[in-house]
Design a protein around this motif. Structure first.
Motif, short mmCIF file in Angstrom:
data_model
loop_
_atom_site.label_atom_id
_atom_site.label_comp_id
_atom_site.label_asym_id
_atom_site.label_seq_id
_atom_site.Cartn_x
_atom_site.Cartn_y
_atom_site.Cartn_z
N THR A 102 -6.14 37.65 103.24
CA THR A 102 -6.33 36.57 104.22
C THR A 102 -5.68 35.28 103.74
O THR A 102 -5.03 34.56 104.52
CB THR A 102 -7.82 36.34 104.48
OG1 THR A 102 -8.41 37.57 104.95
CG2 THR A 102 -8.04 35.27 105.53
N MET A 103 -5.84 34.97 102.46
CA MET A 103 -5.27 33.74 101.90
C MET A 103 -3.75 33.74 102.03
O MET A 103 -3.14 32.74 102.42
CB MET A 103 -5.69 33.59 100.44
CG MET A 103 -7.17 33.32 100.25
SD MET A 103 -7.69 33.51 98.54
CE MET A 103 -6.67 32.30 97.72
N LEU A 104 -3.13 34.85 101.70
CA LEU A 104 -1.67 34.95 101.79
C LEU A 104 -1.21 34.85 103.25
O LEU A 104 -0.21 34.20 103.56
CB LEU A 104 -1.18 36.25 101.17
CG LEU A 104 -1.30 36.34 99.64
CD1 LEU A 104 -1.14 37.79 99.17
CD2 LEU A 104 -0.27 35.46 98.96
N VAL A 153 5.47 44.00 109.43
CA VAL A 153 4.42 44.35 108.46
C VAL A 153 4.54 43.42 107.26
O VAL A 153 5.64 43.16 106.77
CB VAL A 153 4.55 45.82 108.03
CG1 VAL A 153 3.66 46.12 106.84
CG2 VAL A 153 4.18 46.74 109.19
N TYR A 154 3.40 42.92 106.81
CA TYR A 154 3.36 42.07 105.62
C TYR A 154 2.84 42.91 104.45
O TYR A 154 1.70 43.38 104.46
CB TYR A 154 2.46 40.86 105.84
CG TYR A 154 2.35 39.95 104.62
CD1 TYR A 154 3.31 39.00 104.36
CD2 TYR A 154 1.28 40.07 103.74
CE1 TYR A 154 3.23 38.18 103.26
CE2 TYR A 154 1.18 39.25 102.63
CZ TYR A 154 2.15 38.31 102.39
OH TYR A 154 2.07 37.49 101.28
N ALA A 155 3.69 43.12 103.44
CA ALA A 155 3.31 43.89 102.24
C ALA A 155 2.90 42.91 101.15
O ALA A 155 3.76 42.29 100.51
CB ALA A 155 4.48 44.76 101.79
N GLN A 156 1.60 42.75 100.94
CA GLN A 156 1.08 41.71 100.08
C GLN A 156 1.41 41.90 98.61
O GLN A 156 1.42 40.94 97.83
CB GLN A 156 -0.45 41.58 100.24
CG GLN A 156 -1.25 42.74 99.72
CD GLN A 156 -1.29 43.92 100.68
OE1 GLN A 156 -0.70 43.87 101.77
NE2 GLN A 156 -1.98 44.98 100.29
N LEU A 195 7.94 42.14 105.57
CA LEU A 195 7.98 40.94 104.74
C LEU A 195 7.24 41.27 103.46
O LEU A 195 6.02 41.42 103.45
CB LEU A 195 7.34 39.75 105.46
CG LEU A 195 8.06 39.24 106.71
CD1 LEU A 195 7.24 38.17 107.40
CD2 LEU A 195 9.46 38.72 106.36
N SER A 196 7.97 41.42 102.37
CA SER A 196 7.41 41.90 101.11
C SER A 196 7.17 40.75 100.15
O SER A 196 8.11 40.03 99.77
CB SER A 196 8.36 42.93 100.48
OG SER A 196 7.87 43.34 99.22
N ASN A 197 5.92 40.58 99.75
CA ASN A 197 5.56 39.51 98.82
C ASN A 197 5.94 39.92 97.40
O ASN A 197 5.09 40.12 96.54
CB ASN A 197 4.07 39.20 98.92
CG ASN A 197 3.66 38.01 98.09
OD1 ASN A 197 4.45 37.08 97.90
ND2 ASN A 197 2.46 38.02 97.56
N SER A 198 7.24 40.05 97.18
CA SER A 198 7.75 40.50 95.87
C SER A 198 9.13 39.88 95.65
O SER A 198 9.71 39.29 96.55
CB SER A 198 7.86 42.03 95.84
OG SER A 198 8.74 42.50 96.86
N HIS A 199 9.64 40.03 94.43
CA HIS A 199 11.00 39.61 94.12
C HIS A 199 11.46 40.37 92.89
O HIS A 199 10.66 40.65 91.99
CB HIS A 199 11.08 38.10 93.87
CG HIS A 199 12.48 37.59 93.76
ND1 HIS A 199 13.07 37.29 92.56
CD2 HIS A 199 13.43 37.36 94.71
CE1 HIS A 199 14.31 36.88 92.77
NE2 HIS A 199 14.56 36.92 94.07
N VAL A 200 12.73 40.70 92.86
CA VAL A 200 13.26 41.55 91.79
C VAL A 200 13.07 40.93 90.41
O VAL A 200 12.96 41.65 89.42
CB VAL A 200 14.76 41.87 92.05
CG1 VAL A 200 15.59 40.60 91.94
CG2 VAL A 200 15.27 42.95 91.11
#
Length: 521
Positions: free
Chosen positions: A35-37, A157-160, A243-248
């Motif tokens: 929820t926060m993200l 889709v949001y991938a937390q 939308l992926s909450n990540s980075h290489v």
């Protein structure tokens, strides 16, 4: 006349490039961090002029322009824990196993139904509202994806926590078991032979459970809640974007299909001024400050009394000041150098120049914030992806990992002093922060651009991989391998029988020749 023409063109461009869209976010979840993200993502979209509606269990504390809350009344965290038979997440971590996976899937089905049948959600679903896009957090609530179909809007889709096995299924993302570990195993991408074997077997077993148990159950629920929607399998393969909450730079390198867009760190904003009491506490710390938080799901007050007292003993001997996220009004035996509060502005605290160390549970949001701010960590993970996150931090030289079940006064004190007194951890964390922040565009702006891109183009189906239309057998080419094996075996059998036939003929011919010679003699 020419001047008027240019004025009209300018006005047209302003209208075109500042078009406001209506966006629905579905971030109701048993995990507070989801929820926060989601709030931060939708707040960013609202700041760019879009009208956003947020389905969650907690509204904004301070209302903002263009932002509307649809509040799910049920306590989803409590619902989840009750269905797993645990009082808190520490108890859950102690009993994690195959049964826990089934409990997770079962709770996801039941909680999905609670969310959709909520009175406020039903009012929205039965309204005549229009949305240009629907963003749904990915967890174990797949039936919620049908909300996008209900409003005839593209699904984002949001991938937390980055591309999980569920996300990979939806968009056909490559998932090589040799270097892509299953999140619940706690492995990194540099696996030993034993770990690769465990990862392969576990991942394949997880695939079987998903496809034979979880997806069929969620599909039945989708039909029940949204009778006019396509089946869940069709909905899942029509995802426009992830939308992926990540980075290489903070995850391991791996291939990603075009419709997975990395926006890791989108929730980390420029630091804001701290409340006066916190500012004074941190400014007046000549030896620095240590921040200790177990996140939004785990609660420090649920620690065993023995472990709590062990931590306090270590803290009492340190020259640093301690900020501890403690959820009760009082902390028994609290030393003079410890300041407690039920909630802290974590990202802003991590940005303070006196902050020396972050003792963390290793949730993905906290991991990203510590890297963004360049603060080394001592990790004490308990559940889910926390083990993998902290093991990766340790592998990168960003901190030290402790086993929650085996923390002693000696090990805890050693870990803290090791990270505080060895400048290499701070140096490596600052290097990693530089890699993380060095991008062509900020992650928040990237999230806005790609959301608008999907809406402008009525979806982003041209980015979809053909793998979304293949099953696991086809993706790993088992059908082709099987066909080739059949062909090879068929050729071998033909050669065998032909050779045997020829040998028999030769043997018979030789036998006749020998018999004839015997008769002549």
């Amino acid at each position: 006349m020419i001047f008027l023409k240019y004025c009209l063109i300018l006005l047209f461009n302003c209208i075109t490039f500042n078009e406001a869209y209506k966006i629905l976010g579905v971030f109701a979840s048993s995990s507070t961090s989801h929820t926060m993200l989601g709030k931060e993502l939708l707040k960013t979209l609202a700041e760019h002029g879009h009208e956003v509606t947020m389905i969650s269990t907690s509204p904004l504390t301070t209302p903002m322009k263009n932002y509307r809350d649809i509040v799910v009344k049920a306590d989803l965290k409590k619902e989840y824990l009750s269905r797993t038979g645990n009082e808190n997440y520490f108890k859950l971590s102690q009993s994690f196993g195959l049964n826990s996976v089934f409990n997770l899937f079962k709770s996801g089905i039941e909680i999905s139904e609670i969310i959709v049948k909520d009175e406020n959600v039903q009012k929205l679903l039965n309204s005549n509202e229009h949305f240009d896009a629907v963003i749904v957090v990915t967890f174990v609530y797949d039936a919620l994806y049908a909300i996008a179909n209900h409003f005839n809007a593209p699904l984002i889709v949001y991938a937390q926590a980055g591309p999980t096995a569920f996300v990979n299924d939806m968009v056909g993302n490559p998932n090589n078991y040799a270097y892509v570990p299953e999140w619940f195993l706690g492995f990194t991408d540099r696996m030993t032979f034993k770990q690769r074997a465990i990862n392969t077997i576990s991942s394949l077993f997880f695939e079987v459970i998903k496809h034979l148990y979880y997806y069929p159950q969620q599909n039945e629920l989708t039909k029940k809640l949204f009778p006019n929607a396509p089946d869940l399998y069709t909905i899942r393969t029509n995802v426009s974007l992830v939308l992926s909450n990540s980075h290489v730079s903070i995850r391991y390198p791996r291939p990603l299909v075009p419709n997975i867009i990395e926006i890791g760190g989108h929730h980390v904003k420029d630091p804001k001024p701290l409340p006066a009491d916190l500012q004074k506490f941190m400014d007046s710390a000549p030896n620095g400050v240590i921040y200790f938080s177990l996140g939004s799901n785990l609660r420090s007050k649920d620690l065993s009394p023995v472990l709590r007292d062990t931590i306090l003993k270590v803290f009492s001997k340190l020259p640093q000041k301690i900020l501890w996220k403690w959820e009760d009004a009082n902390l028994p035996g609290k030393p003079h150098n410890v300041f407690t509060q039920k909630w802290f502005p974590q990202s802003d605290i991590l940005a303070h120049p006196n902050l020396r160390l972050f003792i963390t549970h290793g949730g993905w949001g906290s991991t990203v914030e510590s890297i963004t701010r360049g603060v080394p960590v001592v990790g004490i993970p308990a559940i889910a992806d926390q083990h993998a996150n902290m093991r990766q931090c340790q592998q990168m030289g960003l901190g030290v990992l402790l086993d929650l079940k085996n923390i002693t006064e000696v090990s805890f004190a050693w870990a803290i002093n090791e990270v505080l007194n060895n400048p290499q951890y701070k140096k490596e964390m600052q290097k990693r922060a530089q890699l993380f922040l060095d991008r062509e565009i900020s992650p928040a702006k990237r999230a806005v651009y790609w959301t608008e891109y999907v809406i402008r183009n009525k979806g982003a189906y041209h980015l979809q991989s053909a793998a979304t239309h293949l099953n696991l057998i086809q993706i790993i080419l088992l059908d082709v391998v099987g066909f080739c094996v059949i062909i090879v075996v068929t050729i071998i059998l033909i050669l065998f029988f032909v050779s045997r036939y020829i040998l028999r003929k030769l043997c018979k011919s030789n036998s006749k020749t020998i018999d004839q010679k015997k008769k002549q003699s």
